[in-house]
Design a protein around this motif. Structure first.
Motif, mmCIF file in Angstrom:
data_model
loop_
_atom_site.group_PDB
_atom_site.id
_atom_site.type_symbol
_atom_site.label_atom_id
_atom_site.label_comp_id
_atom_site.label_asym_id
_atom_site.label_seq_id
_atom_site.Cartn_x
_atom_site.Cartn_y
_atom_site.Cartn_z
ATOM 1 N N LEU A 36 8.217 -1.668 9.255
ATOM 2 C CA LEU A 36 8.307 -2.552 8.094
ATOM 3 C C LEU A 36 7.447 -2.078 6.931
ATOM 4 O O LEU A 36 7.841 -2.201 5.776
ATOM 5 N N PHE A 37 6.251 -1.551 7.243
ATOM 6 C CA PHE A 37 5.280 -1.351 6.158
ATOM 7 C C PHE A 37 4.770 0.061 5.970
ATOM 8 O O PHE A 37 3.810 0.259 5.240
ATOM 9 N N HIS A 38 5.398 1.055 6.606
ATOM 10 C CA HIS A 38 5.003 2.415 6.286
ATOM 11 C C HIS A 38 5.097 2.546 4.760
ATOM 12 O O HIS A 38 6.125 2.207 4.150
ATOM 13 N N ASP A 55 20.181 -6.934 2.636
ATOM 14 C CA ASP A 55 20.183 -7.010 4.094
ATOM 15 C C ASP A 55 20.214 -8.418 4.668
ATOM 16 O O ASP A 55 20.845 -8.668 5.668
ATOM 17 N N PHE A 56 19.484 -9.319 4.058
ATOM 18 C CA PHE A 56 19.520 -10.694 4.562
ATOM 19 C C PHE A 56 19.271 -11.668 3.419
ATOM 20 O O PHE A 56 18.840 -11.277 2.341
ATOM 21 N N ILE A 57 19.553 -12.932 3.669
ATOM 22 C CA ILE A 57 19.374 -13.933 2.610
ATOM 23 C C ILE A 57 18.497 -15.061 3.122
ATOM 24 O O ILE A 57 18.584 -15.450 4.278
ATOM 25 N N THR A 58 17.609 -15.535 2.256
ATOM 26 C CA THR A 58 16.669 -16.574 2.655
ATOM 27 C C THR A 58 16.934 -17.841 1.839
ATOM 28 O O THR A 58 17.647 -17.802 0.837
ATOM 29 N N ALA A 59 16.309 -18.945 2.261
ATOM 30 C CA ALA A 59 16.575 -20.241 1.629
ATOM 31 C C ALA A 59 16.410 -20.224 0.102
ATOM 32 O O ALA A 59 17.291 -20.699 -0.615
ATOM 33 N N ILE A 122 0.616 -12.995 -2.534
ATOM 34 C CA ILE A 122 0.105 -12.064 -1.522
ATOM 35 C C ILE A 122 1.284 -11.214 -1.060
ATOM 36 O O ILE A 122 2.202 -11.722 -0.400
ATOM 37 N N GLU A 123 1.280 -9.963 -1.423
ATOM 38 C CA GLU A 123 2.446 -9.115 -1.154
ATOM 39 C C GLU A 123 2.012 -7.730 -0.708
ATOM 40 O O GLU A 123 1.205 -7.091 -1.374
ATOM 41 N N ALA A 124 2.577 -7.280 0.411
ATOM 42 C CA ALA A 124 2.225 -5.968 0.937
ATOM 43 C C ALA A 124 3.107 -4.863 0.358
ATOM 44 O O ALA A 124 2.745 -3.694 0.395
ATOM 45 N N ASP A 166 7.346 -14.818 10.340
ATOM 46 C CA ASP A 166 8.299 -14.166 11.244
ATOM 47 C C ASP A 166 8.252 -12.647 11.140
ATOM 48 O O ASP A 166 8.746 -11.957 12.028
ATOM 49 N N CYS A 167 7.696 -12.105 10.064
ATOM 50 C CA CYS A 167 7.637 -10.637 10.012
ATOM 51 C C CYS A 167 6.246 -10.081 10.305
ATOM 52 O O CYS A 167 6.026 -8.874 10.168
ATOM 53 N N LEU A 168 5.317 -10.941 10.733
ATOM 54 C CA LEU A 168 4.030 -10.394 11.195
ATOM 55 C C LEU A 168 4.267 -9.729 12.551
ATOM 56 O O LEU A 168 4.931 -10.287 13.422
ATOM 57 N N PRO A 169 3.728 -8.513 12.728
ATOM 58 C CA PRO A 169 4.002 -7.780 13.966
ATOM 59 C C PRO A 169 3.621 -8.566 15.236
ATOM 60 O O PRO A 169 2.542 -9.153 15.291
#
Ligand code: SAH
Length: 378
Positions: A36-38, A55-59, A122-124, A166-169
């Motif tokens: 996800l974060f390389h 790729d996907f859609i969120t609320a 807060i964005e990686a 949900d995307c935290l390892p």
């Protein structure tokens, strides 16, 4: 796939394979973090994966109503804190910035709210940060970015994260011959271009704390997921809310009770794919365990609220009334579209039940608006 889209993916696979050859098998978390974060080739690091065409859609991408209602919720929290003249609105993992933009527009309804609010995102992902900057270019409030939650300015706050946890390892463990073993990712013995799961070391005592007490003696073959990222997030939240008052809200897909089984899923171009296939080219997420999340909050000294389904929450916040208001200024096709959007967000066959939320606050504040206090089941 075009050539220049293909190369970064190759790069992650090769890097992961090299790590496995030199360091040995990797935890699922290490695999997920890299995919996800390389910084150059990770799924989030390189592109904007959100939206109908991606790729996907969120609320928040489905309907402006989602962000608007959360904006009203945040304004209500601000009022419950005594309407401080400066306060921090902090969003974890803001995606395209759409939700924040809708929240701020709705926040106009609360007099003084927009004068008080300072936003920190807060964005990686550098790529998503750019998208957020564009979406929020005309915002009338100060907007800043931070890489980590604990770098956000101090002061009274509302913290929001949609599809962030949900995307935290995650790590996974399997019960094998009466012991818990780490589930690891390794190379296929005959085909080093493929990743496969294997059995890793026995879990240490500290790791056992991540497994719900009722599951510790489970039958052989049982798989559980360990979510160290949730623990870290809750600890940081508790430290912040101990110093300064605040409310937090997490919306995500997941279960309300501790469950067993593999929930790691990969989505590429709206299709489910094998999570170990072509890392970096698909979104990897895993179900949030809301019961565990809320227990962590209580144990850390926070007031905890929920879990509640997204459908019930949006209904409680007035999505039907909001849709009715918006319907007045559009034609019939527009009205049908609003109905469809509302249905996707609240109906149990769609996101309404699978998506849930949990809220937290500093001790001593009035209860989080619209959500019942958490009750420990066992
Ligand atoms: N909230 C948005 C986006 C969800 S996708 C929406 O609902 O549409 C997950 C987001 O979290 C992305 O912006 C991703 O880059 C970000 N993210 C994931 N893990 C992160 C981390 N550890 N630190 C900061 N941002 C992270």
């Amino acid at each position: 796939m075009s050539d220049d889209e293909f190369r970064p993916a190759q790069m992650i696979s090769e890097r992961l394979a090299e790590r496995i050859r030199t360091e040995g098998s990797l935890s699922v978390a290490a695999f997920m973090a890299e995919a996800l974060f390389h910084p150059m080739a990770g799924f989030y690091a390189t592109k904007d994966p959100l939206g109908a065409a991606n790729d996907f859609i969120t609320a928040p991408e489905i309907s402006q109503m989602f962000g608007e209602l959360l904006g009203l919720w945040a304004a209500e929290c601000w009022m419950q804190m005594g309407a401080p003249s400066r306060f921090e609105l902090i969003e974890l993992g803001p995606g395209t910035g759409r939700m924040m933009s809708d929240m701020l527009r709705a926040g106009r309804a609360a007099p003084g709210f927009l004068d008080a609010v300072h936003v920190t995102l807060i964005e990686a992902s550098p790529a998503l940060k750019m998208v957020q900057g564009q979406t929020l270019a005309s915002a009338s409030v100060p907007i800043n970015w931070a890489k980590d939650f604990d770098k956000a300015p101090s002061g009274p706050a509302v913290v929001i994260g949609n599809e962030f946890l949900d995307c935290l390892p995650i790590r996974q463990a399997i019960r094998h011959k009466g012991q818990w073993r780490e589930r690891v990712v390794t190379l296929h013995p005959e085909d080093e271009a493929r990743f496969v799961y294997g059995l890793g070391p026995v879990l240490g005592e500290a790791d056992m704390a991540f497994i719900a007490p009722g599951l510790r003696e489970a039958d052989d073959g049982t798989l559980v997921e360990l979510r160290p990222g949730d623990q870290q997030q809750i600890d940081q939240l508790a430290a912040r809310f101990d110093r300064d008052p605040g409310y937090a809200l997490f919306v995500d897909y997941g279960s309300a009770k501790p469950e067993t089984g593999d929930t790691l899923q990969a989505i590429r171009a709206h299709q489910k794919v094998d999570p170990l296939d072509a890392p970096g080219t698909a979104d990897l997420t895993a179900w949030v365990d809301f019961d565990r999340l809320l227990r962590l909050g209580v144990d850390a000294g926070l007031s905890a609220f929920g879990p509640m389904t997204q459908g019930d929450f949006l209904t409680e916040l007035g999505i039907e009334q909001r849709a009715a208001v918006l319907s007045r200024s559009v034609d019939e096709a527009g009205q049908a579209k609003l109905k469809r959007q509302m249905h996707r967000l609240v109906s149990p066959e769609d996101m309404g039940t699978l998506f849930k939320l949990a809220a937290f606050s500093s001790e001593g504040l009035p209860p989080a608006p619209g959500i019942a206090p958490f009750k420990r089941s066992r």
